[in-house]
Design an enzyme around this catalytic site. Structure first.
Site, PDB file in Angstrom:
ATOM      1  NE  ARG A  36      -3.700  -2.440   0.311  1.00  0.00           N
ATOM      2  CZ  ARG A  36      -4.654  -2.745  -0.544  1.00  0.00           C
ATOM      3  NH1 ARG A  36      -4.883  -1.933  -1.577  1.00  0.00           N
ATOM      4  NH2 ARG A  36      -5.374  -3.828  -0.393  1.00  0.00           N
ATOM      5  N   GLY A  47      17.243  13.093 -18.521  1.00  0.00           N
ATOM      6  CA  GLY A  47      18.387  13.963 -18.249  1.00  0.00           C
ATOM      7  C   GLY A  47      18.252  15.400 -18.714  1.00  0.00           C
ATOM      8  NE  ARG A  97      13.291   6.674 -20.114  1.00  0.00           N
ATOM      9  CZ  ARG A  97      14.463   6.586 -19.511  1.00  0.00           C
ATOM     10  NH1 ARG A  97      14.874   5.436 -19.029  1.00  0.00           N
ATOM     11  NH2 ARG A  97      15.216   7.651 -19.384  1.00  0.00           N
ATOM     12  CB  SER A 193      28.404   9.176 -12.468  1.00  0.00           C
ATOM     13  OG  SER A 193      28.287   7.923 -13.140  1.00  0.00           O
ATOM     14  CG  ASP A 262      19.944  14.904 -14.947  1.00  0.00           C
ATOM     15  OD1 ASP A 262      20.857  14.543 -15.708  1.00  0.00           O
ATOM     16  OD2 ASP A 262      18.963  14.197 -14.682  1.00  0.00           O
ATOM     17  CG  MET A 292      18.817  18.495  -7.782  1.00  0.00           C
ATOM     18  SD  MET A 292      17.097  18.785  -8.259  1.00  0.00           S
ATOM     19  CE  MET A 292      16.548  17.112  -8.583  1.00  0.00           C
TER      20      MET A 292
END
Length: 324
Positions: A36, A47, A97, A193, A262, A292
């Protein structure tokens, strides 16, 4: 330190594999059980879209170019338009997607489920390049960020680099896999990265010396003029032809890391459009990436948080390349 020559203020981003990001949470994640969850949050993702979003928040003019189709593609487009972002949508036959993120409240762990995306036809790929050329005709910086969807050749980002060379725009690239390995010229700043750098050049790259050497290898190959390696909680490492610079991280409470890379790219791009040298622009990128972590899901960081954290960033420390 040499910086990219930026002559305008607009940023155009390209997202070849956008997504509708769905974020929710549940107490405990169990296999086979019905879980749930809380009400879902929907954000336009991918990106380049994330980069445009953050750049817009930070006050830079940003335009997002992306292919989109189906109900998810419509929702991504409508969300961006509702937020006032300039968009160039390329309509495709496939369905955009969805990416699903679940936060486990009891442990703080995060589970991310990412789908491959629709297959793009050659005509759709060509249309993306045409839209990019039109949108970026008067742009200062073009940012291509994210994975390549099925059907798109691994050298597609080299085609983007060629477009940027034709129109005289600074090109920043953030990608992985084949899209990274098949770029051989025209990139001003490459931002992998550490994981992506390892996959590209091989090796564990456990030490700073090894990381700098690997980044410099990409520069020596002609892939890019500068390479900025995001190191997560360890900050960042900027490699140039003359050496390298290490950026310390900004301390913030732990949070969702979705979109932090990003945001770093967006911060760098915005800093360059302000006429800042690259070293200072990267500091803004580090601050935006940290900011972020203070927002839910893939929601963009705020300008207030980013500017506040920017004041806390430190000047980079020079790193010398050790050769044997």
């Amino acid at each position: 330190m040499h910086s990219p020559a930026v002559t305008g203020h607009r940023i155009v981003t390209l997202t070849m594999n956008p997504a509708l990001d769905i974020t929710t949470s549940t107490d405990v994640v169990h296999s086979t059980d019905k879980l749930r969850c809380t009400a879902a949050r929907y954000d336009p993702g991918g990106g380049g879209i994330n980069v445009a979003h953050v750049a817009d928040v930070l006050g830079a003019g940003a335009t997002a170019v992306f292919p989109a189709g189906g109900p998810a593609g419509e929702m991504v487009t409508n969300l961006l338009v509702a937020e006032g972002l300039s968009v160039h949508r390329v309509k495709i036959g496939g369905t955009t997607r969805e990416s699903f993120t679940v936060d486990e409240d009891s442990t703080g762990k995060q589970y991310r489920f990412v789908l491959p995306g629709p297959e793009l036809t050659l005509a759709e790929q060509t249309e993306c390049l045409l839209h990019l050329r039109r949108a970026a005709a008067s742009a200062a910086i073009v940012v291509a960020s994210g994975s390549l969807p099925p059907g798109v050749p691994p050298d597609f980002y080299q085609q983007v680099a060629n477009v940027c060379a034709d129109i005289g725009a600074v090109f920043i690239l953030d990608t992985s896999g084949g899209g990274l390995k098949h770029v051989n010229s025209g990139v001003s700043l490459l931002k992998p990265s550490l994981r992506e750098l390892r996959e590209c050049v091989g090796g564990d790259l456990a030490t700073e010396t090894e990381q700098l050497a690997a980044a410099r290898h990409l520069i020596d190959r002609g892939c890019a003029e500068h390479v900025l390696v995001s190191l997560g909680a360890q900050g960042a490492l900027l490699a140039t032809r003359s050496g390298g610079h290490r950026y310390a991280p900004v301390e913030v409470p732990a949070g969702s890391g979705v979109g932090a890379g990003d945001a770093m790219v967006a911060g760098v791009a915005v800093g360059l459009t302000r006429g800042w040298p690259l070293a200072k622009a990267v500091r803004l990128g580090v601050a935006a990436g940290a900011a972020m972590l203070l927002t839910p899901g893939t929601a963009p960081c705020t300008r207030e948080d980013t500017e506040r954290l920017f004041e806390q960033t430190e000047d980079p420390v020079a790193v010398e390349l050790v050769t044997r």
